[in-house]
Each structure stands twice: as C-alpha cells, then as structure tokens.
Design a protein around this motif. Structure first.
Motif, PDB file in Angstrom:
ATOM      1  N   HIS A 160     -22.959  27.871   8.257  1.00 57.86           N
ATOM      2  CA  HIS A 160     -22.341  27.438   7.001  1.00 57.86           C
ATOM      3  C   HIS A 160     -20.904  27.028   7.309  1.00 57.86           C
ATOM      4  O   HIS A 160     -20.080  27.856   7.703  1.00 57.86           O
ATOM      5  N   GLN A 161     -20.609  25.745   7.116  1.00 57.78           N
ATOM      6  CA  GLN A 161     -19.283  25.205   7.416  1.00 57.78           C
ATOM      7  C   GLN A 161     -18.732  24.520   6.179  1.00 57.78           C
ATOM      8  O   GLN A 161     -19.394  23.670   5.578  1.00 57.78           O
ATOM      9  N   VAL A 162     -17.499  24.895   5.789  1.00 53.44           N
ATOM     10  CA  VAL A 162     -16.826  24.345   4.615  1.00 53.44           C
ATOM     11  C   VAL A 162     -15.424  23.911   5.018  1.00 53.44           C
ATOM     12  O   VAL A 162     -14.686  24.691   5.646  1.00 53.44           O
ATOM     13  N   ASN A 163     -15.051  22.679   4.660  1.00 54.09           N
ATOM     14  CA  ASN A 163     -13.704  22.156   4.926  1.00 54.09           C
ATOM     15  C   ASN A 163     -13.227  21.453   3.659  1.00 54.09           C
ATOM     16  O   ASN A 163     -13.655  20.346   3.337  1.00 54.09           O
ATOM     17  N   ILE A 164     -12.358  22.132   2.913  1.00 56.29           N
ATOM     18  CA  ILE A 164     -11.863  21.633   1.627  1.00 56.29           C
ATOM     19  C   ILE A 164     -10.332  21.730   1.629  1.00 56.29           C
ATOM     20  O   ILE A 164      -9.770  22.757   2.026  1.00 56.29           O
ATOM     21  N   GLY A 165      -9.689  20.673   1.196  1.00 54.79           N
ATOM     22  CA  GLY A 165      -8.218  20.708   1.053  1.00 54.79           C
ATOM     23  C   GLY A 165      -7.578  19.418   1.495  1.00 54.79           C
ATOM     24  O   GLY A 165      -8.228  18.489   1.966  1.00 54.79           O
ATOM     25  N   ALA A 166      -6.284  19.362   1.310  1.00 57.26           N
ATOM     26  CA  ALA A 166      -5.490  18.206   1.688  1.00 57.26           C
ATOM     27  C   ALA A 166      -4.446  18.637   2.709  1.00 57.26           C
ATOM     28  O   ALA A 166      -3.802  19.678   2.555  1.00 57.26           O
ATOM     29  N   GLN A 167      -4.337  17.840   3.730  1.00 59.01           N
ATOM     30  CA  GLN A 167      -3.341  18.101   4.757  1.00 59.01           C
ATOM     31  C   GLN A 167      -2.160  17.161   4.546  1.00 59.01           C
ATOM     32  O   GLN A 167      -2.314  15.935   4.590  1.00 59.01           O
ATOM     33  N   LEU A 168      -0.983  17.728   4.262  1.00 55.60           N
ATOM     34  CA  LEU A 168       0.220  16.929   3.992  1.00 55.60           C
ATOM     35  C   LEU A 168       0.653  16.209   5.260  1.00 55.60           C
ATOM     36  O   LEU A 168       0.391  16.666   6.372  1.00 55.60           O
ATOM     37  N   PRO A 169       1.341  15.078   5.065  1.00 51.35           N
ATOM     38  CA  PRO A 169       1.819  14.366   6.248  1.00 51.35           C
ATOM     39  C   PRO A 169       2.736  15.244   7.086  1.00 51.35           C
ATOM     40  O   PRO A 169       3.576  15.990   6.564  1.00 51.35           O
ATOM     41  N   GLY A 170       2.597  15.077   8.345  1.00 52.91           N
ATOM     42  CA  GLY A 170       3.397  15.900   9.254  1.00 52.91           C
ATOM     43  C   GLY A 170       4.640  15.211   9.775  1.00 52.91           C
ATOM     44  O   GLY A 170       5.456  15.856  10.450  1.00 52.91           O
ATOM     45  N   SER A 171       4.806  13.919   9.467  1.00 52.02           N
ATOM     46  CA  SER A 171       5.981  13.202   9.959  1.00 52.02           C
ATOM     47  C   SER A 171       6.334  12.074   9.008  1.00 52.02           C
ATOM     48  O   SER A 171       5.488  11.597   8.243  1.00 52.02           O
ATOM     49  N   ALA A 172       7.622  11.602   9.026  1.00 47.67           N
ATOM     50  CA  ALA A 172       8.116  10.486   8.221  1.00 47.67           C
ATOM     51  C   ALA A 172       9.058   9.652   9.092  1.00 47.67           C
ATOM     52  O   ALA A 172       9.781  10.183   9.951  1.00 47.67           O
ATOM     53  N   ASN A 173       9.050   8.313   8.853  1.00 48.37           N
ATOM     54  CA  ASN A 173       9.819   7.410   9.703  1.00 48.37           C
ATOM     55  C   ASN A 173      10.409   6.306   8.829  1.00 48.37           C
ATOM     56  O   ASN A 173       9.717   5.717   7.995  1.00 48.37           O
ATOM     57  N   ALA A 174      11.698   6.013   9.011  1.00 48.76           N
ATOM     58  CA  ALA A 174      12.390   4.927   8.293  1.00 48.76           C
ATOM     59  C   ALA A 174      12.646   3.773   9.264  1.00 48.76           C
ATOM     60  O   ALA A 174      13.010   4.007  10.425  1.00 48.76           O
ATOM     61  N   PHE A 175      12.411   2.552   8.789  1.00 48.17           N
ATOM     62  CA  PHE A 175      12.593   1.393   9.641  1.00 48.17           C
ATOM     63  C   PHE A 175      13.162   0.246   8.798  1.00 48.17           C
ATOM     64  O   PHE A 175      12.994   0.211   7.571  1.00 48.17           O
ATOM     65  N   PRO A 176      13.862  -0.735   9.439  1.00 47.60           N
ATOM     66  CA  PRO A 176      14.430  -1.878   8.700  1.00 47.60           C
ATOM     67  C   PRO A 176      13.307  -2.799   8.220  1.00 47.60           C
ATOM     68  O   PRO A 176      12.701  -3.528   9.009  1.00 47.60           O
ATOM     69  N   LEU A 177      13.052  -2.765   6.952  1.00 43.72           N
ATOM     70  CA  LEU A 177      11.906  -3.471   6.404  1.00 43.72           C
ATOM     71  C   LEU A 177      12.098  -4.984   6.488  1.00 43.72           C
ATOM     72  O   LEU A 177      11.200  -5.705   6.942  1.00 43.72           O
ATOM     73  N   TYR A 178      13.277  -5.501   6.067  1.00 42.20           N
ATOM     74  CA  TYR A 178      13.481  -6.943   6.017  1.00 42.20           C
ATOM     75  C   TYR A 178      13.461  -7.533   7.418  1.00 42.20           C
ATOM     76  O   TYR A 178      12.796  -8.542   7.679  1.00 42.20           O
ATOM     77  N   THR A 179      14.171  -6.919   8.370  1.00 40.77           N
ATOM     78  CA  THR A 179      14.231  -7.448   9.734  1.00 40.77           C
ATOM     79  C   THR A 179      12.852  -7.406  10.394  1.00 40.77           C
ATOM     80  O   THR A 179      12.417  -8.357  11.058  1.00 40.77           O
ATOM     81  N   THR A 180      12.127  -6.286  10.212  1.00 39.56           N
ATOM     82  CA  THR A 180      10.801  -6.149  10.819  1.00 39.56           C
ATOM     83  C   THR A 180       9.839  -7.169  10.252  1.00 39.56           C
ATOM     84  O   THR A 180       9.002  -7.747  10.962  1.00 39.56           O
ATOM     85  N   ALA A 181       9.940  -7.460   8.938  1.00 40.79           N
ATOM     86  CA  ALA A 181       9.031  -8.412   8.302  1.00 40.79           C
ATOM     87  C   ALA A 181       9.296  -9.826   8.785  1.00 40.79           C
ATOM     88  O   ALA A 181       8.364 -10.590   9.087  1.00 40.79           O
ATOM     89  N   THR A 182      10.595 -10.226   8.864  1.00 44.82           N
ATOM     90  CA  THR A 182      10.904 -11.581   9.328  1.00 44.82           C
ATOM     91  C   THR A 182      10.496 -11.762  10.779  1.00 44.82           C
ATOM     92  O   THR A 182       9.988 -12.835  11.160  1.00 44.82           O
ATOM     93  N   ASN A 183      10.684 -10.730  11.620  1.00 46.51           N
ATOM     94  CA  ASN A 183      10.269 -10.842  13.022  1.00 46.51           C
ATOM     95  C   ASN A 183       8.742 -10.956  13.138  1.00 46.51           C
ATOM     96  O   ASN A 183       8.217 -11.693  13.988  1.00 46.51           O
ATOM     97  N   LEU A 184       8.032 -10.225  12.310  1.00 48.99           N
ATOM     98  CA  LEU A 184       6.567 -10.266  12.350  1.00 48.99           C
ATOM     99  C   LEU A 184       6.061 -11.640  11.911  1.00 48.99           C
ATOM    100  O   LEU A 184       5.124 -12.191  12.486  1.00 48.99           O
ATOM    101  N   ILE A 185       6.723 -12.242  10.881  1.00 43.43           N
ATOM    102  CA  ILE A 185       6.300 -13.559  10.401  1.00 43.43           C
ATOM    103  C   ILE A 185       6.602 -14.621  11.437  1.00 43.43           C
ATOM    104  O   ILE A 185       5.798 -15.529  11.699  1.00 43.43           O
TER     105      ILE A 185
END
Length: 572
Positions: A266-291
């Motif tokens: 009998h195996q039960v796995n119920i619940g939510a695992q919160l994110p373990g990490s967060a990262n901030a990055f320059p959105l405008y610069t990264t988007a223009t470089n990707l385009i």
C-alpha cells in the motif's frame, strides 16, 4: 477311492491318494476344456469346467478359467490363508493324536516307561519308545480330573520327553533334546507367495525365519516372488502369523498440507512540494537576446502568416517571445517558469523571477496477492513420502572464456592453405571474436519440495517427520545471478488424526515514510504534511497439516515359550 476314505477317514494314505487322483482328474478336465474352446466348442468347454469346479471348487486353476480374480495364494474361504495351509487342509494336514474325551484321575508310580504308558493308555493312546529314551528314575504322578493335554504336559515336564504322533491312536515317546527333535519331529514345507515385494524386503523376511525361529532351510526368490520354508508345524504356524502381521499389519495415512501466503503493498503519496529555489534575471535583455538569436525563425513565421508585427516593441516583443516559447527553443525555459516581474523599461518589465522544484502529488498504489497451495499425500506408515511441484530453473554459477591468443594468430600469418591464409581461415571459423564464453550452471528446484515420513503410534496419533522447502525467484540478481527466495521447514510433531496442526506462521511488516517540505517550516504545527510519501508492505505465511488414518494396521501377537535348561534336580 472316495469309498475307502468314507470307510476309514483317519487313514492318511487314503486321503493322500484321493487328493492325488482328484488333482489329476481336474487337470485333465481343464486341458480338455482348453482344447475344446480352441476348436470352437464353447458349450463343451463350459460343461467340463463346471464338472471340474464341482470336484475341486477351491482350485485356483479352475477359478482362473471361470474368470474369478483369485490370487494363487488365496481362497474364497479365508483370504488370509497361505498356500501351505490350503494344501494342508486339502490333504488332512499332519497327523494329530485323537485321545478319548473327558476328565480322568491319574495315579501312577513306578519306572518312567510304565507311568508313561499308563497315562497315555488311560486316554486310549498306545505308546512306543524311541532308543533315545533311557530314563530309569522312578516317577510318581497324582492328578485328579484332568484332560489329556494337561496330563501329558505335566508328564513331559517330569520325565523330559516329547511325543511324536505316528497314528491318531499311536505315539512315539523320545527324550526331549535337540538331537531327538531334529531327528523325529515331522517336517513340513510351505511356499509363501509374496508378489510385488521388493528384493530387500523379501531378504529381511527370510532372515526373520532363520534368526528368530531357527529355521535354517529357507529360500527366498525375488524372481518368482515366493519364500520356501521347511520346518516343524509349530514353527511354521508362528512364521505365518508373523508374516501376516508384517505384510498386512501396516497403516495407510493421508496428509492434507495447506500453505497460505498473503502479500500486501500500500503506497500513498499526497501533498504539494514547495519550490526549493528562486532566481531573478534581466527579463528585457534576455528576451531581446533570445529574439535576435532566433530572428530567422521569426521571419519564417511572419512569411507564413503565423506572426504579425505592429512596429510597437511593447506589443511585438511578447508575441515574438510567445512564439519562441511554443517552439521550445534553447533559452526559453526561463520564461516558461516565470513567477513574477518587476521594474519597467520602455513599457516592458525589466526583470523577472523564476522558481524550480515545485510539485503537486496525488498518488495511490495498492496491490494484494494471495496464494494457496494445497497438497494431499497418501502412503504407508513408516515409509518415506516425497512430493515435488514446480519447475527446474537453470542458474549460471560461473563463465569460462577461451579463445585464440594473438601470439597464435601471428604465428599462423605466414602459413597458407590452398592459397588462403591460415589465420584468415581460423578467424572465419571462430567468427568476429576470438573469445568463446562457456557458462557453467546448475538447476534449482523452484516450487514446493516436501519430504515426510508418517508413523502411526500405539496411542492412535500420527508422528510426522517433515522437511518442507518453498523456493521462488526473488526478482533481483547479483552479478547477473538471480536471487532466490527460499523458505525451509524441518520439524517432527505428533498430531491426533483428523485434527489440524499449525506448522509455521511468518509475518513480515515493512513501513517507509518520506516527508518533503520547507526546512523548519514543515516541522511546525499546522505546516506539516506538505508532501507525504508512505509505503507499507505486509507478508504472511501460514502452513497447516491434517493427518488422516485411512487404514489401521492389524495388531496380532504370536508367542511361544523359549525352552531353557532345568536349574535344579529332576522332579521325581
């Protein structure tokens, strides 16, 4: 001849002659019936067999032609009689004394010959004396109201004699010693038929007659399935009784063995695992470089009509970015995991925040396996019973590699056979590889292996010696060798018949729990159980056995006094 037997039924010669004539006549009738049947004269054959059956109804040859299933050593009157007993009854058996009935008073004194003659003559028996009788000590015998057996038994003890019947009314008196008995006691010959008895068991039966009953003329033949014994009448009767107990005195036992096995997961796995990490990055610069890096893909989408630009960067940049994310181009994962944005540059967000590792689980996995193995065995008491149910699985124990070494190949490089290099021919024969792997394996018995030996006790219970093994594949391997799951039971128990005994009970429980969450926060009341993974394994094994006595052995005792030399002076 029949008339002579009726006139003198006690004459043994007439009885033997009548039996011989009857046997010859019956044999002639059976042979004539067989010849008539070969000629197609079935009515004549049946008439001859009917006449033969009237003459000798217990003849096994006649019964065989009538289709009656009679064994050569059995008769319809008594199925436990041995052939010697049947023949003896047909021929009137050994001579026995026929004394006068009634009780008499015996008062005799004088020399032994006179006293012995007087006692036997009182019951109508005439006596003659053997040369071995030389007792001259006076004897005095006083008995009141005794029968012939009692009087002669007391007289034999006092005078150390034994009597040999010569005629029903005549007895030969001799000195009671081993030499006289071997010389004068009448000997009988019996053939004990034992079809289907193993050779070692037949040898043991012959040794019983030799060692216990002092019968030296014993011949056992496993080929013909019989034992020929020669000895005195009393010893042969005792041997017959012992053989009957040994051959028909055993018991048959039936064993009901049941194995219950229950496995639960009998195996039960119920619940939510919160994110373990967060990262901030320059959105405008990264988007223009990707385009800029994927401008060719954007141009192809514009030509295909999949993308329409307005010339306003605040409107066009999100459209171009959405196209690249949908195509899962390299570098677009940061925008797919975008959580929030902050700041502004030309009306567009300046920076973004991404998170990783967050999951939501809702899992239930349950399995229930039930196994039932029921085994029913039947066998003779005291005999080994072996039972196997399963398969033989080959298990590799080692691998031996052999091949052609490089030095041997190089030594053959200059040798040609019919214009072809010997090294090339050897390579073609062995294939692409020069090493040959030869495995060594042994067979393992998977399933149930049961060895038991039931023995019926005098108290009515059943004693069991058990050796049980249950073996199966465990599902894993070690060094490419499969792991076997084995359960073994060895025990000796006493069980009343019809009752069930618990041989083994095994319970195995395994429980595993895993908790995932924010360190410290998940341990506080109210914040626990953000993500719980629980697994429970339970295995049960139960083995029971129920013995039943199908046939009880017959217990009969045949005994005789063992003669011993006198300890004191001879009674007078």
């Amino acid at each position: 001849m029949s008339a002579l037997v009726q006139l003198n039924p006690l004459n043994r010669d007439y009885i033997l002659a009548l039996a011989d004539v009857r046997e010859h006549r019956v044999t002639e009738m059976v042979q004539a019936a067989a010849q008539a049947r070969r000629l197609g004269q079935n009515d004549k054959a049946d008439d001859l067999l009917a006449q033969a059956r009237v003459l000798d109804p217990d003849n096994p040859v006649v019964a065989q032609h009538f289709g009656v299933n009679l064994s050569p050593w059995q008769s319809t009157a008594d199925p436990l009689k041995f052939p010697a007993a049947d023949i003896a009854s047909t021929l009137a058996g050994p001579i026995e004394l026929v004394p006068s009935p009634g009780l008499k008073d015996i008062h005799q004194r004088g020399d032994p010959r006179t006293v012995i003659s007087g006692v036997y003559s009182a019951y109508g028996i005439t006596t003659t004396f053997d040369d071995s009788f030389n007792n001259s000590t006076p004897v005095r015998l006083d008995l009141d109201q005794v029968d012939f057996a009692t009087a002669t038994r007391v007289l034999a003890k006092m005078t150390h004699i034994f009597a040999v019947p010569v005629q029903p009314r005549t007895a030969l008196i001799a000195k009671d010693n081993q030499e006289s008995r071997e010389r004068l006691v009448p000997q009988l010959e019996e053939t004990v038929y034992l079809p289907g008895v193993p050779q070692d068991e037949m040898a043991e039966l012959a040794n019983i007659a030799r060692n216990i009953f002092d019968l030296q003329k014993v011949t056992a033949s496993a080929t013909s399935g019989d034992i020929v014994i020669r000895g005195d009448e009393n010893s042969l009767k005792l041997v017959n009784a012992v053989y009957a107990d040994l051959l028909d005195g055993g018991s048959d036992v039936e064993l009901d063995i049941t194995l219950y096995e229950l496995d639960r997961t009998h195996q039960v796995n119920i619940g939510a695992q919160l994110p373990g990490s967060a990262n901030a990055f320059p959105l405008y610069t990264t988007a223009t470089n990707l385009i800029a890096a994927n401008q060719s893909l954007i141009n192809a989408a514009i030509q295909a009509g999949l993308l329409t630009l307005t010339g306003n960067p605040a409107i066009d940049l999100p459209k171009e970015l959405a196209l690249l994310i949908s195509q899962n181009v390299s570098g677009s994962n940061a925008f797919a995991n975008l959580l929030t944005v902050f700041g502004s540059f030309d009306g567009l967000p300046f920076a973004g925040v991404t998170v990783g590792g967050g999951t939501f689980d809702l899992l239930l996995n349950s399995s229930d396996v039930r196994m039932l193995d029921a085994v029913t065995l039947r066998g003779a008491g005291g005999q080994d019973l072996n039972f196997r149910s399963g398969s033989r699985y080959p298990v590799i124990t080692s691998t031996y590699s052999s091949g052609i070494s490089s030095s041997l190949a190089s030594s053959l490089s200059g040798i040609n056979i019919n214009g072809t290099s010997a090294a090339s021919l050897l390579s073609q024969f062995l294939g692409s590889t020069s090493n040959v792997s030869i495995p060594t394996f042994q067979f393992e018995d998977l399933g149930i292996t049961l060895k038991t030996k039931p023995q019926v006790l005098r108290t009515g219970g059943v004693s069991l010696t058990l050796d049980m093994k249950v073996e199966a594949l465990a599902g894993g391997s070690l060094n490419s060798i499969p792991v076997l799951n084995s359960r073994t039971l060895t025990s000796t128990i006493n069980v009343p018949p019809g009752q069930t005994a618990l041989l083994a009970s095994n319970l195995s429980t395994t429980e595993m729990r895993a908790l995932n969450g924010v360190p410290g926060l998940s341990e506080l009341p109210g914040f626990q159980g953000t993500d719980q993974d629980t697994e429970k394994d339970r295995a049960e094994l139960l083995i029971t056995i129920t013995p039943h006595i199908i046939r009880s052995g017959a217990m009969r005792i045949a005994s005789r006094p063992i003669p011993t030399p006198p300890l004191g002076p001879t009674a007078q």
